[in-house]
Design an enzyme around this catalytic site. Structure first.
Site, PDB file in Angstrom:
ATOM      1  N   CYS A   2       0.862  -1.183   0.000  1.00 42.03           N
ATOM      2  CA  CYS A   2       0.000   0.000   0.000  1.00 42.03           C
ATOM      3  C   CYS A   2       0.896   1.230   0.000  1.00 42.03           C
ATOM      4  O   CYS A   2       2.112   1.119   0.054  1.00 42.03           O
ATOM      5  CB  CYS A   2      -0.876   0.027   1.249  1.00 42.03           C
ATOM      6  SG  CYS A   2      -1.982  -1.388   1.375  1.00 42.03           S
ATOM      7  N   GLY A  28      -1.261   1.125  -5.028  1.00 48.39           N
ATOM      8  CA  GLY A  28      -2.551   0.531  -4.716  1.00 48.39           C
ATOM      9  C   GLY A  28      -3.676   1.319  -5.339  1.00 48.39           C
ATOM     10  O   GLY A  28      -3.788   2.521  -5.094  1.00 48.39           O
ATOM     11  N   ASN A 100       1.030   0.114   5.974  1.00 51.05           N
ATOM     12  CA  ASN A 100       1.516  -0.587   4.782  1.00 51.05           C
ATOM     13  C   ASN A 100       2.247  -1.826   5.252  1.00 51.05           C
ATOM     14  O   ASN A 100       3.213  -1.726   6.008  1.00 51.05           O
ATOM     15  CB  ASN A 100       2.473   0.327   4.000  1.00 51.05           C
ATOM     16  CG  ASN A 100       3.131  -0.397   2.830  1.00 51.05           C
ATOM     17  OD1 ASN A 100       2.591  -1.368   2.318  1.00 51.05           O
ATOM     18  ND2 ASN A 100       4.284   0.077   2.413  1.00 51.05           N
ATOM     19  N   GLY A 101       1.794  -2.999   4.807  1.00 52.39           N
ATOM     20  CA  GLY A 101       2.452  -4.242   5.193  1.00 52.39           C
ATOM     21  C   GLY A 101       1.438  -5.336   5.459  1.00 52.39           C
ATOM     22  O   GLY A 101       0.299  -5.264   4.984  1.00 52.39           O
ATOM     23  N   TYR A 258       9.915  -4.122  -8.581  1.00 50.81           N
ATOM     24  CA  TYR A 258       8.612  -3.853  -9.184  1.00 50.81           C
ATOM     25  C   TYR A 258       7.849  -2.667  -8.590  1.00 50.81           C
ATOM     26  O   TYR A 258       7.319  -1.841  -9.323  1.00 50.81           O
ATOM     27  CB  TYR A 258       7.731  -5.106  -9.077  1.00 50.81           C
ATOM     28  CG  TYR A 258       6.321  -4.894  -9.594  1.00 50.81           C
ATOM     29  CD1 TYR A 258       6.065  -4.905 -10.954  1.00 50.81           C
ATOM     30  CD2 TYR A 258       5.268  -4.665  -8.720  1.00 50.81           C
ATOM     31  CE1 TYR A 258       4.780  -4.687 -11.444  1.00 50.81           C
ATOM     32  CE2 TYR A 258       3.976  -4.454  -9.211  1.00 50.81           C
ATOM     33  CZ  TYR A 258       3.740  -4.465 -10.562  1.00 50.81           C
ATOM     34  OH  TYR A 258       2.486  -4.248 -11.040  1.00 50.81           O
TER      35      TYR A 258
END
Ligand code: SF4
Length: 484
Positions: A2, A28, A100-101, A258
């Site tokens: 995210c 996201g 985030n995670g 990526y």
């Protein structure tokens, strides 16, 4: 994966948080949200791209100079309005967080929160559990009057979070009347960078997953929130920070492969330069392995692989060509939740250019091969327009294991190297329909990320490549189950 941000400003913060979600959109596309406060919380969130979720009228209702934002990419929990972040609770103070995670001991924590903490969970989101663990620690441990006392209380609460919550988590948060905070899990798996800017003699602060919005908003990069560090900015702009625990630093290597935008600098390593080096290392390996095979053109699978493909083409002395045109107005395929949607959208998104491809030996560079469906579809498209031969090289080694730290690689079965016959790498070129398939070696990838820069990355997380899960450090040798 995210995108999160948190800003303390001397001006109304909502327009800049909106700019942050736009600049972190690539992390996201499922949902976006912003929460701010003045004398109470203000929130607006919804499903879809930031530009669809926010309109001028709801931005102007987000009052206050302190706030947080979130771009959602689902890795845990159901997918619906309830899971859209930031999430918040009114006990104590009024606290909201953006995360985030991914948390790996979710079930254990749910029972602690609901049984011992007697808190009710509204969603299946791991972020909500994290919020309640933090909130409960703040509630139990006192009633601070000064910012110094509140920081001490926050340190205690976050230390408890670090000891209880296992997995990957970078967090930004707000507490009504108290200020803004940010922390990063003890191994620093997910990124969290920080920046500052002078604002009429005062200092504004930003904490975000990437520094991609800093330039346009006038923030100067100030490095990273360290693994295990807590930073707190009080209501008056006074900053406190403390590294609460120190463990081995294991940032996610897939951010460089990526996820991150190429202009980001994460953990003091420039993503663009690391991708150039991935292409260089890949080209060296190609020249050693296939000295007699020279393609006519090198084309990237757009657009993450563009940088590596450029370096690869340069190193082997072959023309770089944008042989696949990308429609930028369709979302990222890897982020799309269903496989059907992913495959369908490849053809909507990419158009092969006949003049570049027909009759040529084409070498495609991709950032990685995860499920393989996008790669297979790209190969098919290139063959459809008359490529003579197709070679495929991946800037990332084979993705063999699921990720439990926030990237959507959920099962062994979905990964192409683990598909029927796919585990035999000699058969993979047939499965993909290419004449030659070559992957980056793990050591060459690590070298590409760590070659330059004043950084502290010695052991990045590569669990999806080598099966070594950095939280708990156990090795997964087989497909039987999760042992993290
Ligand atoms: Fe990143 Fe892979 Fe580690 Fe997940 S398992 S955090 S994708 S390196």
């Amino acid at each position: 994966m995210c995108g999160i941000a948190g800003i303390y400003s001397h001006n109304p913060v909502a327009p800049e948080l909106y700019e942050s979600v736009v600049h972190l959109q690539h992390r996201g596309t499922d949902a976006a949200g912003i929460m701010t406060y003045d004398d109470r919380m203000h929130k607006h969130k919804g499903l879809g791209l930031a530009r669809d979720v926010f309109k001028q009228e709801n931005i102007s209702l987000l009052k206050g100079n302190i706030g947080i934002s979130h771009n959602r990419y689902p890795t845990h929990g159901e997918f619906g309005h309830g899971e859209v972040q930031p999430v918040w609770t009114s006990v104590p103070y009024g606290i909201a967080i953006a995360h985030n995670g991914q948390i790996i001991n979710y079930d254990e924590l749910v029972s602690e929160v609901t049984n011992e903490g007697q808190r009710y969970l509204n969603t299946t989101s791991d972020t909500e559990v994290l919020l309640h663990i933090l909130a409960e620690e703040l509630r139990k441990n006192g009633n601070p009057n000064t910012s110094e006392e509140f920081f001490e209380l926050l340190c205690k609460a976050v230390t408890t979070v670090f000891s209880k919550v296992r997995g990957a988590y970078s967090v930004t948060g707000i507490v009504i009347g108290k200020g803004l905070f940010a922390f990063r899990d003890p191994r620093g798996i997910r990124p969290l960078v920080k920046g500052e800017r002078d604002n009429n003699g005062g200092t504004d602060y930003i904490f975000a997953s990437e520094n991609t919005m800093f330039y346009s908003m006038g923030y100067e990069p100030k490095g990273n929130v360290l693994p295990g560090e807590l930073i707190y900015v009080d209501n008056d702009g006074k900053l406190f920070s403390k590294r609460l625990v120190k463990e081995e630093f294991n940032p996610c290597i897939f951010e460089y492969v990526y996820f991150a935008r190429p202009d980001a600098v994460l953990n003091d390593v420039g993503v663009y330069r690391s991708r150039l080096r991935m292409g260089q290392n890949l080209a060296e390996a190609w020249k050693k392995k296939y000295p007699d095979v020279k393609p006519d053109i090198v084309i990237p699978a757009p657009s993450t692989a563009n940088t590596s493909a450029l370096a690869f083409a340069h190193e082997i002395g072959v023309r770089y060509s944008e042989g696949l045109y990308k429609n930028h107005f369709i979302g990222r395929t890897f982020i799309m939740p269903g496989q059907k949607e992913r495959t369908r959208s490849v053809r909507h998104k990419l158009v092969p250019q006949d003049t570049e491809i027909r009759g040529k030996k084409v070498l495609i560079v991709d950032d990685s091969i995860v499920r393989g469906n996008t790669s297979r579809e790209i190969v098919r498209m290139v063959k459809d327009v008359g490529a003579k031969e197709v070679y495929f090289v991946s800037a990332c080694p084979p993705v063999k294991h699921p990720c439990y730290y926030g990237v959507d690689m959920p099962t062994y079965e979905e990964l192409i190297v683990n598909s029927k016959n796919g585990s035999d790498e000699r058969i993979l070129p047939d499965i993909l329909g290419v004449d030659i398939l070559m992957y980056q070696e793990i050591e060459d990838l690590v070298e590409a990320v760590t070659r330059r820069g004043d950084h502290h990355i010695k052991n990045p997380c590569m669990a999806c490549l080598d099966g070594h899960y950095v939280v708990n450090g156990r090795k997964v040798h087989d497909r039987v189950g999760i042992r993290v």
